[in-house]
Scaffold this active site. Structure first.
Site, PDB file in Angstrom:
ATOM      1  N   HIS A 171       0.803  -1.241   0.000  1.00 45.95           N
ATOM      2  CA  HIS A 171       0.000   0.000   0.000  1.00 45.95           C
ATOM      3  C   HIS A 171       0.824   1.274   0.000  1.00 45.95           C
ATOM      4  O   HIS A 171       0.269   2.362  -0.084  1.00 45.95           O
ATOM      5  CB  HIS A 171      -0.946   0.028   1.200  1.00 45.95           C
TER       6      HIS A 171
HETATM    7  C1  UD1 Z   1      -2.115   5.711   5.411  1.00 48.33           C
HETATM    8  C2  UD1 Z   1      -0.810   6.286   5.949  1.00 48.33           C
HETATM    9  C3  UD1 Z   1       0.252   5.208   5.927  1.00 48.33           C
HETATM   10  C4  UD1 Z   1      -0.208   3.970   6.656  1.00 48.33           C
HETATM   11  C5  UD1 Z   1      -1.545   3.505   6.095  1.00 48.33           C
HETATM   12  C6  UD1 Z   1      -2.070   2.361   6.907  1.00 48.33           C
HETATM   13  C7  UD1 Z   1      -0.332   8.644   5.520  1.00 48.33           C
HETATM   14  C8  UD1 Z   1       0.403   9.603   4.685  1.00 48.33           C
HETATM   15  N1  UD1 Z   1      -0.329   7.363   5.106  1.00 48.33           N
HETATM   16  O1  UD1 Z   1      -1.885   5.344   4.064  1.00 48.33           O
HETATM   17  O2  UD1 Z   1       1.411   5.689   6.565  1.00 48.33           O
HETATM   18  O3  UD1 Z   1       0.745   2.978   6.476  1.00 48.33           O
HETATM   19  O4  UD1 Z   1      -2.484   4.581   6.167  1.00 48.33           O
HETATM   20  O5  UD1 Z   1      -2.942   1.573   6.167  1.00 48.33           O
HETATM   21  O6  UD1 Z   1      -0.907   9.009   6.512  1.00 48.33           O
HETATM   22  N2  UD1 Z   1      -9.156   4.685   1.155  1.00 48.33           N
HETATM   23  C9  UD1 Z   1     -10.334   3.993   1.124  1.00 48.33           C
HETATM   24  N3  UD1 Z   1     -10.951   3.747   2.308  1.00 48.33           N
HETATM   25  C10 UD1 Z   1     -10.469   4.159   3.507  1.00 48.33           C
HETATM   26  C11 UD1 Z   1      -9.269   4.869   3.513  1.00 48.33           C
HETATM   27  C12 UD1 Z   1      -8.631   5.121   2.329  1.00 48.33           C
HETATM   28  O7  UD1 Z   1     -10.810   3.592   0.084  1.00 48.33           O
HETATM   29  O8  UD1 Z   1     -11.102   3.894   4.551  1.00 48.33           O
HETATM   30  C13 UD1 Z   1      -8.457   4.929  -0.119  1.00 48.33           C
HETATM   31  C14 UD1 Z   1      -8.774   6.290  -0.709  1.00 48.33           C
HETATM   32  O9  UD1 Z   1      -8.807   6.170  -2.080  1.00 48.33           O
HETATM   33  C15 UD1 Z   1      -7.569   7.103  -0.305  1.00 48.33           C
HETATM   34  C16 UD1 Z   1      -6.457   6.084  -0.331  1.00 48.33           C
HETATM   35  O10 UD1 Z   1      -7.046   4.877   0.095  1.00 48.33           O
HETATM   36  O11 UD1 Z   1      -7.316   8.179  -1.152  1.00 48.33           O
HETATM   37  C17 UD1 Z   1      -5.295   6.427   0.580  1.00 48.33           C
HETATM   38  O12 UD1 Z   1      -5.719   6.604   1.918  1.00 48.33           O
HETATM   39  P1  UD1 Z   1      -4.842   7.475   2.924  1.00 48.33           P
HETATM   40  O13 UD1 Z   1      -5.402   7.398   4.291  1.00 48.33           O
HETATM   41  O14 UD1 Z   1      -4.593   8.827   2.378  1.00 48.33           O
HETATM   42  O15 UD1 Z   1      -3.449   6.764   2.888  1.00 48.33           O
HETATM   43  P2  UD1 Z   1      -3.086   5.221   3.075  1.00 48.33           P
HETATM   44  O16 UD1 Z   1      -2.505   4.742   1.798  1.00 48.33           O
HETATM   45  O17 UD1 Z   1      -4.225   4.486   3.669  1.00 48.33           O
HETATM   46  N1  UDP Z   2      -3.476  -5.973   8.618  1.00 47.29           N
HETATM   47  C1  UDP Z   2      -4.746  -6.527   8.773  1.00 47.29           C
HETATM   48  N2  UDP Z   2      -5.415  -6.961   7.671  1.00 47.29           N
HETATM   49  C2  UDP Z   2      -4.870  -6.893   6.424  1.00 47.29           C
HETATM   50  C3  UDP Z   2      -3.575  -6.334   6.274  1.00 47.29           C
HETATM   51  C4  UDP Z   2      -2.917  -5.887   7.391  1.00 47.29           C
HETATM   52  O1  UDP Z   2      -5.242  -6.620   9.893  1.00 47.29           O
HETATM   53  O2  UDP Z   2      -5.526  -7.310   5.470  1.00 47.29           O
HETATM   54  C5  UDP Z   2      -2.796  -5.463   9.806  1.00 47.29           C
HETATM   55  C6  UDP Z   2      -1.415  -6.008  10.017  1.00 47.29           C
HETATM   56  O3  UDP Z   2      -1.471  -7.184  10.769  1.00 47.29           O
HETATM   57  C7  UDP Z   2      -0.711  -4.883  10.733  1.00 47.29           C
HETATM   58  C8  UDP Z   2      -1.397  -3.651  10.239  1.00 47.29           C
HETATM   59  O4  UDP Z   2      -2.593  -4.074   9.605  1.00 47.29           O
HETATM   60  O5  UDP Z   2      -0.893  -4.946  12.126  1.00 47.29           O
HETATM   61  C9  UDP Z   2      -0.513  -2.929   9.286  1.00 47.29           C
HETATM   62  O6  UDP Z   2      -1.224  -1.911   8.684  1.00 47.29           O
HETATM   63  P1  UDP Z   2      -0.743  -1.233   7.332  1.00 47.29           P
HETATM   64  O7  UDP Z   2       0.107  -2.192   6.594  1.00 47.29           O
HETATM   65  O8  UDP Z   2      -1.974  -0.738   6.674  1.00 47.29           O
HETATM   66  O9  UDP Z   2       0.062   0.031   7.832  1.00 47.29           O
HETATM   67  P2  UDP Z   2       1.578   0.275   8.282  1.00 47.29           P
HETATM   68  O10 UDP Z   2       1.897  -0.661   9.378  1.00 47.29           O
HETATM   69  O11 UDP Z   2       2.432   0.103   7.074  1.00 47.29           O
HETATM   70  O12 UDP Z   2       1.549   1.698   8.702  1.00 47.29           O
END
Ligand code: UD1
Ligand code: UDP
Length: 440
Positions: free
Chosen positions: A207
Protein backbone atom coordinates in the site's frame (compact mmCIF):
# COMPACT_ATOMS: atom_id res chain seq x y z
CA UNK A 1 -7.56 16.14 36.23
CA UNK A 2 -7.33 17.04 32.55
CA UNK A 3 -7.61 14.00 30.28
CA UNK A 4 -4.97 12.51 28.03
CA UNK A 5 -6.08 12.93 24.42
CA UNK A 6 -5.35 9.81 22.35
CA UNK A 7 -5.55 10.51 18.61
CA UNK A 8 -5.69 7.88 15.85
CA UNK A 9 -7.13 7.57 12.39
CA UNK A 10 -5.86 4.51 10.51
CA UNK A 11 -5.83 0.72 10.74
CA UNK A 12 -2.36 0.30 12.26
CA UNK A 13 -2.98 3.02 14.83
CA UNK A 14 -6.01 1.19 16.26
CA UNK A 15 -3.98 -1.99 16.49
CA UNK A 16 -0.93 -0.43 18.10
CA UNK A 17 -2.76 1.94 20.44
CA UNK A 18 -5.07 -0.78 21.79
CA UNK A 19 -2.56 -1.91 24.48
CA UNK A 20 -2.00 1.69 25.60
CA UNK A 21 -5.72 2.36 25.86
CA UNK A 22 -6.19 -0.89 27.76
CA UNK A 23 -3.58 0.21 30.32
CA UNK A 24 -4.85 3.77 30.59
CA UNK A 25 -8.16 2.20 31.59
CA UNK A 26 -6.53 -0.21 34.03
CA UNK A 27 -4.61 2.64 35.67
CA UNK A 28 -7.71 4.81 35.82
CA UNK A 29 -6.07 7.52 33.77
CA UNK A 30 -8.74 9.81 32.38
CA UNK A 31 -8.53 9.86 28.57
CA UNK A 32 -10.50 10.86 25.50
CA UNK A 33 -10.15 8.98 22.23
CA UNK A 34 -10.30 11.01 19.03
CA UNK A 35 -10.66 9.32 15.65
CA UNK A 36 -9.62 11.48 12.71
CA UNK A 37 -11.52 9.39 10.16
CA UNK A 38 -8.50 9.20 7.82
CA UNK A 39 -9.60 5.58 7.41
CA UNK A 40 -13.36 5.15 7.25
CA UNK A 41 -14.12 1.84 5.49
CA UNK A 42 -15.31 -0.77 7.97
CA UNK A 43 -12.50 -3.11 6.85
CA UNK A 44 -9.87 -0.47 7.65
CA UNK A 45 -11.38 0.80 10.90
CA UNK A 46 -14.59 -0.60 12.48
CA UNK A 47 -13.51 -4.22 12.31
CA UNK A 48 -10.45 -3.44 14.43
CA UNK A 49 -12.45 -1.55 17.05
CA UNK A 50 -14.55 -4.69 17.41
CA UNK A 51 -11.69 -7.16 17.46
CA UNK A 52 -9.72 -5.14 20.01
CA UNK A 53 -12.78 -4.50 22.17
CA UNK A 54 -12.47 -0.72 21.90
CA UNK A 55 -15.52 1.43 22.47
CA UNK A 56 -16.59 3.99 19.90
CA UNK A 57 -14.27 7.02 19.86
CA UNK A 58 -15.44 10.03 21.86
CA UNK A 59 -15.13 12.14 18.72
CA UNK A 60 -14.93 11.13 15.04
CA UNK A 61 -13.62 14.01 12.93
CA UNK A 62 -14.67 12.20 9.74
CA UNK A 63 -12.01 13.87 7.61
CA UNK A 64 -11.87 11.11 4.98
CA UNK A 65 -9.46 11.00 2.06
CA UNK A 66 -7.79 13.86 0.21
CA UNK A 67 -4.45 15.27 -0.78
CA UNK A 68 -1.84 15.39 1.98
CA UNK A 69 -2.49 19.07 2.57
CA UNK A 70 -6.27 18.70 2.56
CA UNK A 71 -6.25 15.73 4.88
CA UNK A 72 -3.69 17.18 7.29
CA UNK A 73 -5.42 20.55 7.36
CA UNK A 74 -8.86 19.01 7.99
CA UNK A 75 -7.50 16.98 10.88
CA UNK A 76 -5.80 20.08 12.28
CA UNK A 77 -8.99 22.12 12.11
CA UNK A 78 -11.02 19.37 13.76
CA UNK A 79 -8.46 18.74 16.46
CA UNK A 80 -8.13 22.40 17.32
CA UNK A 81 -11.84 22.41 18.11
CA UNK A 82 -11.76 19.31 20.29
CA UNK A 83 -8.67 20.49 22.12
CA UNK A 84 -10.60 23.62 23.03
CA UNK A 85 -13.48 21.44 24.27
CA UNK A 86 -11.44 18.99 26.34
CA UNK A 87 -8.26 20.98 27.26
CA UNK A 88 -6.18 17.81 27.45
CA UNK A 89 -3.08 17.48 29.64
CA UNK A 90 -1.14 15.65 26.92
CA UNK A 91 -1.89 14.68 23.33
CA UNK A 92 -0.60 11.29 22.31
CA UNK A 93 -0.40 9.70 18.88
CA UNK A 94 1.33 6.67 17.43
CA UNK A 95 3.33 6.21 14.24
CA UNK A 96 3.78 8.32 11.13
CA UNK A 97 0.48 9.00 9.39
CA UNK A 98 -1.01 12.35 8.44
CA UNK A 99 -3.13 11.98 11.58
CA UNK A 100 0.06 11.96 13.65
CA UNK A 101 1.52 14.93 11.79
CA UNK A 102 -1.65 16.97 12.33
CA UNK A 103 -1.84 15.99 16.00
CA UNK A 104 1.75 17.06 16.66
CA UNK A 105 1.33 20.39 14.88
CA UNK A 106 -1.94 21.29 16.58
CA UNK A 107 -0.65 20.19 19.97
CA UNK A 108 2.33 22.52 19.58
CA UNK A 109 0.17 25.43 18.47
CA UNK A 110 -2.24 24.85 21.35
CA UNK A 111 0.70 24.70 23.79
CA UNK A 112 -0.19 21.17 24.81
CA UNK A 113 2.63 18.66 25.29
CA UNK A 114 2.74 16.06 22.53
CA UNK A 115 3.81 12.48 23.26
CA UNK A 116 4.94 10.44 20.28
CA UNK A 117 4.65 6.68 20.40
CA UNK A 118 7.07 4.92 18.01
CA UNK A 119 9.42 7.92 18.07
CA UNK A 120 12.82 7.77 16.43
CA UNK A 121 12.12 5.42 13.52
CA UNK A 122 13.99 6.59 10.44
CA UNK A 123 14.00 5.25 6.88
CA UNK A 124 16.18 8.18 5.77
CA UNK A 125 13.94 8.47 2.72
CA UNK A 126 12.40 11.91 2.44
CA UNK A 127 10.33 10.79 -0.58
CA UNK A 128 8.28 8.82 1.91
CA UNK A 129 5.42 10.88 3.37
CA UNK A 130 5.68 8.90 6.58
CA UNK A 131 9.33 9.92 7.07
CA UNK A 132 8.36 13.59 6.87
CA UNK A 133 5.53 13.01 9.32
CA UNK A 134 7.60 11.18 11.89
CA UNK A 135 10.43 13.70 11.75
CA UNK A 136 8.07 16.60 12.33
CA UNK A 137 6.31 14.73 15.13
CA UNK A 138 9.64 14.00 16.82
CA UNK A 139 10.82 17.59 16.44
CA UNK A 140 7.71 18.76 18.27
CA UNK A 141 7.25 16.05 20.88
CA UNK A 142 7.83 16.68 24.57
CA UNK A 143 7.89 12.95 25.21
CA UNK A 144 9.46 10.44 22.82
CA UNK A 145 8.45 6.83 23.36
CA UNK A 146 11.19 5.07 21.40
CA UNK A 147 10.32 1.46 20.66
CA UNK A 148 13.90 0.24 20.25
CA UNK A 149 17.46 1.16 21.17
CA UNK A 150 18.18 2.09 17.56
CA UNK A 151 15.21 4.46 17.56
CA UNK A 152 16.46 6.08 20.77
CA UNK A 153 19.92 6.48 19.23
CA UNK A 154 18.45 8.11 16.12
CA UNK A 155 16.74 10.67 18.35
CA UNK A 156 19.89 11.37 20.34
CA UNK A 157 21.87 11.92 17.17
CA UNK A 158 19.27 14.42 16.01
CA UNK A 159 19.83 16.36 19.20
CA UNK A 160 16.69 15.28 21.06
CA UNK A 161 17.31 15.58 24.78
CA UNK A 162 17.79 12.26 26.54
CA UNK A 163 15.44 13.61 29.19
CA UNK A 164 12.46 13.40 26.86
CA UNK A 165 13.22 9.89 25.55
CA UNK A 166 11.79 6.74 27.09
CA UNK A 167 12.67 3.26 25.83
CA UNK A 168 9.34 1.47 25.85
CA UNK A 169 9.34 -1.33 23.29
CA UNK A 170 6.82 -1.51 20.47
CA UNK A 171 3.20 -2.18 21.40
CA UNK A 172 2.85 -4.53 18.42
CA UNK A 173 4.74 -7.11 20.47
CA UNK A 174 2.11 -6.80 23.23
CA UNK A 175 -0.56 -7.36 20.59
CA UNK A 176 1.15 -10.43 19.15
CA UNK A 177 1.57 -11.95 22.62
CA UNK A 178 -2.07 -11.37 23.38
CA UNK A 179 -3.36 -12.78 20.11
CA UNK A 180 -1.07 -15.77 19.65
CA UNK A 181 -3.36 -18.20 21.44
CA UNK A 182 -6.47 -16.84 19.80
CA UNK A 183 -5.11 -17.44 16.33
CA UNK A 184 -3.98 -20.94 17.15
CA UNK A 185 -7.62 -21.85 17.68
CA UNK A 186 -8.58 -20.13 14.45
CA UNK A 187 -5.85 -21.47 12.18
CA UNK A 188 -7.59 -24.45 10.69
CA UNK A 189 -10.84 -22.68 9.89
CA UNK A 190 -9.07 -19.77 8.21
CA UNK A 191 -6.86 -22.06 6.16
CA UNK A 192 -9.77 -24.16 5.02
CA UNK A 193 -11.85 -21.05 4.25
CA UNK A 194 -9.19 -20.00 1.74
CA UNK A 195 -8.27 -23.59 0.71
CA UNK A 196 -4.69 -23.12 1.80
CA UNK A 197 -2.16 -25.53 3.18
CA UNK A 198 0.15 -24.63 6.02
CA UNK A 199 3.56 -23.16 5.12
CA UNK A 200 2.91 -23.44 1.41
CA UNK A 201 1.54 -20.06 0.33
CA UNK A 202 2.81 -16.52 -0.04
CA UNK A 203 1.00 -13.70 1.75
CA UNK A 204 1.18 -10.20 0.26
CA UNK A 205 0.34 -6.70 1.48
CA UNK A 206 1.08 -3.59 -0.53
CA UNK A 207 0.00 0.00 0.00
CA UNK A 208 2.99 2.38 0.21
CA UNK A 209 2.66 5.46 -1.97
CA UNK A 210 6.12 4.84 -3.45
CA UNK A 211 4.82 1.55 -4.88
CA UNK A 212 1.18 2.24 -5.63
CA UNK A 213 1.54 5.70 -7.15
CA UNK A 214 4.37 4.67 -9.45
CA UNK A 215 3.00 2.60 -12.37
CA UNK A 216 6.40 1.12 -13.31
CA UNK A 217 7.06 -0.05 -9.79
CA UNK A 218 3.56 -1.35 -9.33
CA UNK A 219 3.71 -3.25 -12.62
CA UNK A 220 7.07 -4.75 -11.76
CA UNK A 221 5.79 -5.94 -8.37
CA UNK A 222 2.61 -7.39 -9.89
CA UNK A 223 4.67 -9.20 -12.54
CA UNK A 224 6.67 -10.79 -9.74
CA UNK A 225 3.47 -11.86 -8.00
CA UNK A 226 2.20 -13.29 -11.27
CA UNK A 227 5.35 -15.39 -11.77
CA UNK A 228 5.40 -16.54 -8.16
CA UNK A 229 1.76 -17.57 -8.40
CA UNK A 230 2.78 -20.23 -10.92
CA UNK A 231 4.53 -22.06 -8.09
CA UNK A 232 2.74 -21.05 -4.89
CA UNK A 233 -0.70 -19.78 -4.03
CA UNK A 234 -0.32 -16.00 -3.63
CA UNK A 235 -2.82 -14.51 -1.20
CA UNK A 236 -3.23 -10.76 -1.49
CA UNK A 237 -5.62 -8.89 0.83
CA UNK A 238 -5.41 -5.53 -0.91
CA UNK A 239 -5.64 -2.06 0.58
CA UNK A 240 -8.26 0.03 -1.30
CA UNK A 241 -5.52 2.40 -2.40
CA UNK A 242 -3.77 -0.46 -4.18
CA UNK A 243 -6.97 -1.71 -5.76
CA UNK A 244 -7.66 1.67 -7.27
CA UNK A 245 -4.06 2.03 -8.48
CA UNK A 246 -4.27 -1.37 -10.20
CA UNK A 247 -7.47 -0.28 -11.92
CA UNK A 248 -6.14 3.17 -12.79
CA UNK A 249 -2.97 1.81 -14.40
CA UNK A 250 -4.86 -1.07 -16.00
CA UNK A 251 -2.70 -3.78 -14.43
CA UNK A 252 -5.31 -6.30 -13.34
CA UNK A 253 -4.23 -8.82 -16.00
CA UNK A 254 -1.26 -9.69 -13.82
CA UNK A 255 -3.59 -10.85 -11.10
CA UNK A 256 -5.42 -13.65 -12.90
CA UNK A 257 -3.78 -16.33 -10.74
CA UNK A 258 -3.29 -14.21 -7.61
CA UNK A 259 -5.94 -14.52 -4.90
CA UNK A 260 -6.87 -10.89 -4.59
CA UNK A 261 -9.24 -10.18 -1.71
CA UNK A 262 -10.55 -7.41 0.51
CA UNK A 263 -8.47 -6.34 3.51
CA UNK A 264 -8.80 -8.87 6.31
CA UNK A 265 -9.66 -8.43 9.97
CA UNK A 266 -6.76 -8.73 12.39
CA UNK A 267 -7.33 -12.29 13.56
CA UNK A 268 -7.73 -13.67 10.06
CA UNK A 269 -4.71 -11.77 8.81
CA UNK A 270 -2.55 -12.96 11.67
CA UNK A 271 -3.76 -16.53 11.18
CA UNK A 272 -2.56 -16.34 7.56
CA UNK A 273 0.70 -14.68 8.57
CA UNK A 274 1.73 -17.41 11.01
CA UNK A 275 0.93 -20.07 8.44
CA UNK A 276 2.44 -18.62 5.29
CA UNK A 277 5.80 -19.63 3.88
CA UNK A 278 6.93 -16.10 3.12
CA UNK A 279 5.29 -12.71 3.53
CA UNK A 280 5.85 -10.04 0.89
CA UNK A 281 5.06 -6.59 2.16
CA UNK A 282 5.78 -2.89 2.20
CA UNK A 283 3.96 -2.40 5.50
CA UNK A 284 5.70 -1.23 8.64
CA UNK A 285 3.51 -3.17 11.02
CA UNK A 286 3.66 -6.38 9.01
CA UNK A 287 7.48 -6.28 9.01
CA UNK A 288 7.37 -6.06 12.82
CA UNK A 289 4.77 -8.78 13.23
CA UNK A 290 6.53 -11.18 10.87
CA UNK A 291 9.81 -10.52 12.70
CA UNK A 292 8.25 -11.14 16.09
CA UNK A 293 6.67 -14.36 14.83
CA UNK A 294 9.82 -15.35 12.87
CA UNK A 295 8.12 -15.51 9.51
CA UNK A 296 10.45 -15.12 6.49
CA UNK A 297 9.85 -11.66 5.07
CA UNK A 298 10.60 -9.94 1.78
CA UNK A 299 10.07 -6.21 1.95
CA UNK A 300 9.08 -4.42 -1.24
CA UNK A 301 11.09 -1.34 -0.39
CA UNK A 302 14.58 0.09 -0.75
CA UNK A 303 14.94 1.03 2.90
CA UNK A 304 13.28 0.31 6.20
CA UNK A 305 12.80 2.23 9.41
CA UNK A 306 12.75 -1.18 11.10
CA UNK A 307 16.36 -2.25 10.46
CA UNK A 308 16.34 -4.75 13.34
CA UNK A 309 14.18 -6.99 11.17
CA UNK A 310 16.94 -7.27 8.57
CA UNK A 311 19.86 -7.32 11.01
CA UNK A 312 18.51 -10.47 12.64
CA UNK A 313 18.20 -12.21 9.27
CA UNK A 314 14.42 -12.47 9.01
CA UNK A 315 13.65 -9.67 6.58
CA UNK A 316 15.20 -9.02 3.17
CA UNK A 317 14.82 -5.68 1.41
CA UNK A 318 14.05 -6.52 -2.21
CA UNK A 319 12.89 -3.19 -3.61
CA UNK A 320 10.52 -3.28 -6.55
CA UNK A 321 12.46 -5.02 -9.36
CA UNK A 322 10.71 -8.19 -10.47
CA UNK A 323 13.78 -10.44 -10.67
CA UNK A 324 15.13 -9.37 -7.34
CA UNK A 325 11.77 -9.90 -5.68
CA UNK A 326 11.49 -13.42 -7.08
CA UNK A 327 15.05 -14.28 -6.13
CA UNK A 328 14.52 -12.97 -2.60
CA UNK A 329 11.29 -14.91 -2.19
CA UNK A 330 12.84 -18.15 -3.40
CA UNK A 331 15.75 -17.65 -1.03
CA UNK A 332 13.39 -17.00 1.88
CA UNK A 333 11.32 -20.05 0.95
CA UNK A 334 14.48 -22.14 1.30
CA UNK A 335 15.45 -20.46 4.57
CA UNK A 336 12.06 -21.14 6.17
CA UNK A 337 13.20 -23.77 8.70
CA UNK A 338 16.38 -21.88 9.54
CA UNK A 339 14.44 -18.68 10.26
CA UNK A 340 11.83 -20.50 12.34
CA UNK A 341 14.60 -21.92 14.52
CA UNK A 342 16.25 -18.55 15.25
CA UNK A 343 16.35 -17.71 18.95
CA UNK A 344 17.00 -14.23 20.35
CA UNK A 345 15.53 -11.67 22.68
CA UNK A 346 13.11 -9.60 20.62
CA UNK A 347 14.76 -6.18 20.09
CA UNK A 348 11.35 -4.73 19.21
CA UNK A 349 9.96 -5.20 22.69
CA UNK A 350 9.02 -7.52 25.53
CA UNK A 351 5.25 -7.27 25.35
CA UNK A 352 4.99 -4.67 28.12
CA UNK A 353 5.12 -1.50 26.02
CA UNK A 354 1.46 -0.57 26.50
CA UNK A 355 1.78 -0.80 30.27
CA UNK A 356 5.02 1.19 30.26
CA UNK A 357 3.62 3.95 28.04
CA UNK A 358 0.43 4.29 30.11
CA UNK A 359 2.50 4.55 33.31
CA UNK A 360 4.81 7.12 31.73
CA UNK A 361 1.86 9.20 30.57
CA UNK A 362 0.33 9.06 34.02
CA UNK A 363 3.67 10.09 35.59
CA UNK A 364 4.05 12.98 33.17
CA UNK A 365 0.59 14.28 34.04
CA UNK A 366 1.34 14.01 37.72
CA UNK A 367 4.67 15.80 37.23
CA UNK A 368 2.71 18.58 35.49
CA UNK A 369 4.41 18.34 32.10
CA UNK A 370 3.76 21.61 30.30
CA UNK A 371 5.17 23.72 27.51
CA UNK A 372 6.58 26.83 29.08
CA UNK A 373 8.63 29.74 27.96
CA UNK A 374 12.21 28.95 28.97
CA UNK A 375 13.89 31.57 31.12
CA UNK A 376 17.28 31.98 29.47
CA UNK A 377 18.20 35.30 31.00
CA UNK A 378 21.10 33.73 32.87
CA UNK A 379 22.12 31.24 30.18
CA UNK A 380 24.61 32.16 27.51
CA UNK A 381 23.74 32.15 23.83
CA UNK A 382 26.01 29.24 23.05
CA UNK A 383 24.02 26.05 23.05
CA UNK A 384 26.80 23.52 22.61
CA UNK A 385 29.98 23.67 24.69
CA UNK A 386 33.17 21.72 24.60
CA UNK A 387 34.38 21.52 28.20
CA UNK A 388 37.13 19.72 29.97
CA UNK A 389 35.84 17.09 32.34
CA UNK A 390 37.29 19.11 35.19
CA UNK A 391 35.56 22.31 34.10
CA UNK A 392 32.33 20.48 33.75
CA UNK A 393 32.31 18.53 36.99
CA UNK A 394 30.48 21.09 39.10
CA UNK A 395 27.99 21.85 36.39
CA UNK A 396 27.27 18.19 35.88
CA UNK A 397 26.51 17.76 39.55
CA UNK A 398 23.98 20.53 39.20
CA UNK A 399 22.69 18.71 36.15
CA UNK A 400 22.90 21.75 33.94
CA UNK A 401 24.11 19.92 30.88
CA UNK A 402 23.29 16.99 28.64
CA UNK A 403 26.39 15.07 27.64
CA UNK A 404 26.51 14.55 23.89
CA UNK A 405 29.94 13.11 23.27
CA UNK A 406 33.30 12.64 24.94
CA UNK A 407 36.80 12.85 23.42
CA UNK A 408 40.17 11.71 24.68
CA UNK A 409 43.28 13.91 24.75
CA UNK A 410 44.09 12.95 21.14
CA UNK A 411 40.69 14.15 20.02
CA UNK A 412 39.29 10.68 19.41
CA UNK A 413 35.83 9.68 20.64
CA UNK A 414 35.98 8.19 24.13
CA UNK A 415 33.60 6.76 26.64
CA UNK A 416 33.04 8.85 29.71
CA UNK A 417 35.47 7.81 32.44
CA UNK A 418 37.68 6.17 29.82
CA UNK A 419 40.30 8.91 29.53
CA UNK A 420 37.69 11.40 28.43
CA UNK A 421 39.23 14.80 28.69
CA UNK A 422 36.89 16.94 26.62
CA UNK A 423 33.14 16.74 26.70
CA UNK A 424 30.71 18.08 24.18
CA UNK A 425 27.69 19.15 26.14
CA UNK A 426 24.44 20.91 25.50
CA UNK A 427 22.95 23.33 27.92
CA UNK A 428 19.74 21.99 29.31
CA UNK A 429 16.90 24.42 29.49
CA UNK A 430 17.45 25.84 26.05
CA UNK A 431 15.34 23.07 24.56
CA UNK A 432 13.69 21.46 27.52
CA UNK A 433 10.70 23.23 28.92
CA UNK A 434 10.55 21.22 32.04
CA UNK A 435 12.63 18.51 33.63
CA UNK A 436 10.53 15.38 33.46
CA UNK A 437 13.49 13.11 34.18
CA UNK A 438 11.89 12.10 37.47
CA UNK A 439 9.19 10.20 35.70
CA UNK A 440 9.95 6.54 35.26
C1 UD1 B 1 -2.11 5.71 5.41
C2 UD1 B 1 -0.81 6.29 5.95
C3 UD1 B 1 0.25 5.21 5.93
C4 UD1 B 1 -0.21 3.97 6.66
C5 UD1 B 1 -1.54 3.50 6.09
C6 UD1 B 1 -2.07 2.36 6.91
C7 UD1 B 1 -0.33 8.64 5.52
C8 UD1 B 1 0.40 9.60 4.69
N1 UD1 B 1 -0.33 7.36 5.11
O1 UD1 B 1 -1.89 5.34 4.06
O2 UD1 B 1 1.41 5.69 6.56
O3 UD1 B 1 0.75 2.98 6.48
O4 UD1 B 1 -2.48 4.58 6.17
O5 UD1 B 1 -2.94 1.57 6.17
O6 UD1 B 1 -0.91 9.01 6.51
N2 UD1 B 1 -9.16 4.68 1.16
C9 UD1 B 1 -10.33 3.99 1.12
N3 UD1 B 1 -10.95 3.75 2.31
C10 UD1 B 1 -10.47 4.16 3.51
C11 UD1 B 1 -9.27 4.87 3.51
C12 UD1 B 1 -8.63 5.12 2.33
O7 UD1 B 1 -10.81 3.59 0.08
O8 UD1 B 1 -11.10 3.89 4.55
C13 UD1 B 1 -8.46 4.93 -0.12
C14 UD1 B 1 -8.77 6.29 -0.71
O9 UD1 B 1 -8.81 6.17 -2.08
C15 UD1 B 1 -7.57 7.10 -0.30
C16 UD1 B 1 -6.46 6.08 -0.33
O10 UD1 B 1 -7.05 4.88 0.10
O11 UD1 B 1 -7.32 8.18 -1.15
C17 UD1 B 1 -5.30 6.43 0.58
O12 UD1 B 1 -5.72 6.60 1.92
P1 UD1 B 1 -4.84 7.47 2.92
O13 UD1 B 1 -5.40 7.40 4.29
O14 UD1 B 1 -4.59 8.83 2.38
O15 UD1 B 1 -3.45 6.76 2.89
P2 UD1 B 1 -3.09 5.22 3.07
O16 UD1 B 1 -2.51 4.74 1.80
O17 UD1 B 1 -4.23 4.49 3.67
N1 UDP C 1 -3.48 -5.97 8.62
C1 UDP C 1 -4.75 -6.53 8.77
N2 UDP C 1 -5.42 -6.96 7.67
C2 UDP C 1 -4.87 -6.89 6.42
C3 UDP C 1 -3.57 -6.33 6.27
C4 UDP C 1 -2.92 -5.89 7.39
O1 UDP C 1 -5.24 -6.62 9.89
O2 UDP C 1 -5.53 -7.31 5.47
C5 UDP C 1 -2.80 -5.46 9.81
C6 UDP C 1 -1.42 -6.01 10.02
O3 UDP C 1 -1.47 -7.18 10.77
C7 UDP C 1 -0.71 -4.88 10.73
C8 UDP C 1 -1.40 -3.65 10.24
O4 UDP C 1 -2.59 -4.07 9.60
O5 UDP C 1 -0.89 -4.95 12.13
C9 UDP C 1 -0.51 -2.93 9.29
O6 UDP C 1 -1.22 -1.91 8.68
P1 UDP C 1 -0.74 -1.23 7.33
O7 UDP C 1 0.11 -2.19 6.59
O8 UDP C 1 -1.97 -0.74 6.67
O9 UDP C 1 0.06 0.03 7.83
P2 UDP C 1 1.58 0.27 8.28
O10 UDP C 1 1.90 -0.66 9.38
O11 UDP C 1 2.43 0.10 7.07
O12 UDP C 1 1.55 1.70 8.70
Amino acid sequence: MKPVMVVAGTRPEVIKLAPVIEWLKRLNVDYVFIWSGQHYDYLLSGVFFEEFGLSEPDVDLRVGSGSHAEQTASIMLGLERVIRDYSPSIIVAEGDTNTVLASALVAAKCLTPFAHIEAGLRSWSMVMPEEVNRRVADAIASLHFAPTKLAAINLLFEGVSSRSIRLTGNTIVDVIHKFTDKIRDLDDSVLSRYSLERYSFILVTLHRAENTDNPERLESILKALDELSQFYPVVFPAHPRTRSAIAKFDLSDYLSRVRLMDPLGYLEFLALLVNCRVVLTDSGGVQEEAFTLKIPTVTLRYNTERPETTLYGINVLAGAEKDRIIKSVLMQVERYEEIRRLRFENPLGDGQAGKRIAHLLSDAIEAGLTIEEPDLRETPVIEYWLLSEKENKENFKKSLFDLLAAFDEYGKPALLGENASRLLVRIKGRFDDKDSSDSK
